[in-house]
Write a protein that holds these residues in place. Structure first.
Motif, PDB file in Angstrom:
ATOM      1  N   MET A 126       0.836  -1.194   0.000  1.00 38.78           N
ATOM      2  CA  MET A 126       0.000   0.000   0.000  1.00 38.78           C
ATOM      3  C   MET A 126       0.876   1.250   0.000  1.00 38.78           C
ATOM      4  O   MET A 126       1.919   1.276   0.619  1.00 38.78           O
ATOM      5  N   LYS A 127       0.367   2.271  -0.685  1.00 39.78           N
ATOM      6  CA  LYS A 127       1.054   3.557  -0.685  1.00 39.78           C
ATOM      7  C   LYS A 127       0.783   4.277   0.628  1.00 39.78           C
ATOM      8  O   LYS A 127      -0.110   3.921   1.381  1.00 39.78           O
ATOM      9  N   LYS A 128       1.545   5.354   0.868  1.00 38.30           N
ATOM     10  CA  LYS A 128       1.391   6.113   2.102  1.00 38.30           C
ATOM     11  C   LYS A 128      -0.038   6.623   2.272  1.00 38.30           C
ATOM     12  O   LYS A 128      -0.614   6.514   3.344  1.00 38.30           O
ATOM     13  N   SER A 129      -0.628   7.163   1.194  1.00 37.55           N
ATOM     14  CA  SER A 129      -1.997   7.678   1.313  1.00 37.55           C
ATOM     15  C   SER A 129      -2.970   6.555   1.661  1.00 37.55           C
ATOM     16  O   SER A 129      -3.910   6.757   2.424  1.00 37.55           O
ATOM     17  N   ASP A 130      -2.736   5.356   1.107  1.00 39.65           N
ATOM     18  CA  ASP A 130      -3.590   4.208   1.438  1.00 39.65           C
ATOM     19  C   ASP A 130      -3.458   3.864   2.917  1.00 39.65           C
ATOM     20  O   ASP A 130      -4.449   3.581   3.588  1.00 39.65           O
TER      21      ASP A 130
ATOM     22  N   LEU B 289     -17.049  -0.832   5.072  1.00 40.92           N
ATOM     23  CA  LEU B 289     -16.708   0.578   4.889  1.00 40.92           C
ATOM     24  C   LEU B 289     -15.208   0.700   4.674  1.00 40.92           C
ATOM     25  O   LEU B 289     -14.431  -0.080   5.233  1.00 40.92           O
ATOM     26  N   GLY B 290     -14.796   1.680   3.922  1.00 43.74           N
ATOM     27  CA  GLY B 290     -13.371   1.915   3.772  1.00 43.74           C
ATOM     28  C   GLY B 290     -13.000   2.387   2.394  1.00 43.74           C
ATOM     29  O   GLY B 290     -13.818   2.933   1.661  1.00 43.74           O
ATOM     30  N   SER B 291     -11.745   2.138   2.067  1.00 42.11           N
ATOM     31  CA  SER B 291     -11.251   2.558   0.757  1.00 42.11           C
ATOM     32  C   SER B 291     -11.326   1.378  -0.201  1.00 42.11           C
ATOM     33  O   SER B 291     -11.535   0.233   0.204  1.00 42.11           O
ATOM     34  N   THR B 292     -11.118   1.682  -1.450  1.00 40.70           N
ATOM     35  CA  THR B 292     -11.093   0.631  -2.460  1.00 40.70           C
ATOM     36  C   THR B 292      -9.865  -0.253  -2.289  1.00 40.70           C
ATOM     37  O   THR B 292      -9.843  -1.373  -2.778  1.00 40.70           O
ATOM     38  N   GLU B 293      -8.870   0.246  -1.566  1.00 42.61           N
ATOM     39  CA  GLU B 293      -7.651  -0.520  -1.315  1.00 42.61           C
ATOM     40  C   GLU B 293      -7.735  -1.345  -0.034  1.00 42.61           C
ATOM     41  O   GLU B 293      -7.162  -2.422   0.047  1.00 42.61           O
ATOM     42  N   GLN B 294      -8.397  -0.811   1.005  1.00 35.94           N
ATOM     43  CA  GLN B 294      -8.524  -1.504   2.290  1.00 35.94           C
ATOM     44  C   GLN B 294      -9.881  -1.179   2.904  1.00 35.94           C
ATOM     45  O   GLN B 294     -10.091  -0.083   3.377  1.00 35.94           O
ATOM     46  N   ALA B 295     -10.763  -2.152   2.874  1.00 33.52           N
ATOM     47  CA  ALA B 295     -12.079  -1.982   3.488  1.00 33.52           C
ATOM     48  C   ALA B 295     -12.083  -2.662   4.853  1.00 33.52           C
ATOM     49  O   ALA B 295     -11.186  -3.429   5.185  1.00 33.52           O
ATOM     50  N   PHE B 296     -13.107  -2.350   5.632  1.00 32.58           N
ATOM     51  CA  PHE B 296     -13.265  -2.929   6.970  1.00 32.58           C
ATOM     52  C   PHE B 296     -14.680  -3.462   7.131  1.00 32.58           C
ATOM     53  O   PHE B 296     -15.643  -2.821   6.708  1.00 32.58           O
TER      54      PHE B 296
ATOM     55  N   PRO C  13      -8.710   6.120  -2.057  1.00 29.13           N
ATOM     56  CA  PRO C  13      -7.965   6.852  -1.030  1.00 29.13           C
ATOM     57  C   PRO C  13      -7.906   8.359  -1.304  1.00 29.13           C
ATOM     58  O   PRO C  13      -8.027   9.167  -0.377  1.00 29.13           O
ATOM     59  N   ALA C  14      -7.771   8.743  -2.570  1.00 27.07           N
ATOM     60  CA  ALA C  14      -7.742  10.176  -2.913  1.00 27.07           C
ATOM     61  C   ALA C  14      -9.073  10.842  -2.578  1.00 27.07           C
ATOM     62  O   ALA C  14      -9.100  11.993  -2.116  1.00 27.07           O
ATOM     63  N   ALA C  15     -10.177  10.126  -2.794  1.00 30.34           N
ATOM     64  CA  ALA C  15     -11.497  10.683  -2.470  1.00 30.34           C
ATOM     65  C   ALA C  15     -11.648  10.888  -0.964  1.00 30.34           C
ATOM     66  O   ALA C  15     -12.152  11.917  -0.523  1.00 30.34           O
ATOM     67  N   TRP C  16     -11.198   9.903  -0.167  1.00 36.96           N
ATOM     68  CA  TRP C  16     -11.282  10.057   1.289  1.00 36.96           C
ATOM     69  C   TRP C  16     -10.419  11.219   1.755  1.00 36.96           C
ATOM     70  O   TRP C  16     -10.815  12.002   2.618  1.00 36.96           O
ATOM     71  N   THR C  17      -9.234  11.348   1.190  1.00 38.31           N
ATOM     72  CA  THR C  17      -8.342  12.445   1.570  1.00 38.31           C
ATOM     73  C   THR C  17      -9.002  13.786   1.285  1.00 38.31           C
ATOM     74  O   THR C  17      -8.971  14.697   2.124  1.00 38.31           O
ATOM     75  N   ALA C  18      -9.653  13.917   0.129  1.00 40.90           N
ATOM     76  CA  ALA C  18     -10.353  15.160  -0.210  1.00 40.90           C
ATOM     77  C   ALA C  18     -11.574  15.362   0.691  1.00 40.90           C
ATOM     78  O   ALA C  18     -11.842  16.474   1.147  1.00 40.90           O
ATOM     79  N   PHE C  19     -12.306  14.291   0.964  1.00 41.86           N
ATOM     80  CA  PHE C  19     -13.512  14.356   1.800  1.00 41.86           C
ATOM     81  C   PHE C  19     -13.188  14.785   3.229  1.00 41.86           C
ATOM     82  O   PHE C  19     -13.962  15.487   3.870  1.00 41.86           O
ATOM     83  N   TRP C  20     -12.036  14.374   3.736  1.00 41.22           N
ATOM     84  CA  TRP C  20     -11.665  14.654   5.120  1.00 41.22           C
ATOM     85  C   TRP C  20     -10.969  15.994   5.313  1.00 41.22           C
ATOM     86  O   TRP C  20     -10.527  16.299   6.429  1.00 41.22           O
ATOM     87  N   GLN C  21     -10.863  16.798   4.273  1.00 44.23           N
ATOM     88  CA  GLN C  21     -10.306  18.139   4.453  1.00 44.23           C
ATOM     89  C   GLN C  21     -11.218  18.928   5.385  1.00 44.23           C
ATOM     90  O   GLN C  21     -12.435  18.719   5.396  1.00 44.23           O
TER      91      GLN C  21
END
Length: 132
Positions: free
Chosen positions: A1-5, A38-45, A75-83
């Motif tokens: 996983m990348k740092k953002s992930d 729930l989660g990202s497309t890379e790592q859901a929970f 992950p990019a969408a979550w990062t933008a959403f959490w601003q």
């Protein structure tokens, strides 16, 4: 996983503690009992919610574990959403699905019935810096 992930996964891992600190949100979800993804497309929970509280949360996939609905975004969408002040189109869960950067699948009735609860729950990382 990348740092953002990794940052997004860490933000999701903090959700139970963030929710425990929000009595009003727990009260809003007091009639909600659901198992969801729930989660990202890379790592859901896999998230089990009972009476508005997250009672169990495990990284997916978990063999033979079912869920009612899933909400996942990039992950990019979550990062933008959490601003702290997200840009238009990045501020709302349904906006993210309309943009094509998030998916909502399964039986969406519990999600739509408790939409404000899920919007507020998934926005909790905004107050802590999210994945930034």
């Amino acid at each position: 996983m990348k740092k953002s992930d990794d940052d997004v996964a860490a933000a999701f891992a903090r959700l139970p503690a963030l929710l425990d600190g929000d009595a009003a949100l727990i009260q809003r979800g007091r009639f909600l009992d659901v198992d969801c993804l729930l989660g990202s497309t890379e790592q859901a929970f896999h998230v089990a919610i009972h009476a508005g509280r997250i009672v169990d949360m495990a990284p997916a996939p978990v063999l033979m574990r079912s869920w009612t609905f899933g909400y996942r975004a990039t992950p990019a969408a979550w990062t933008a959403f959490w601003q702290p002040m997200p840009k238009a189109g990045w501020h709302d869960l349904l906006s993210l699905t309309k943009r094509g950067v998030a998916t909502l699948d399964g039986d969406i009735r519990p999600f739509m019935t408790n939409l404000q609860y899920f919007k507020d729950l998934l926005a909790l990382p905004r107050g802590t810096g999210g994945a930034a």
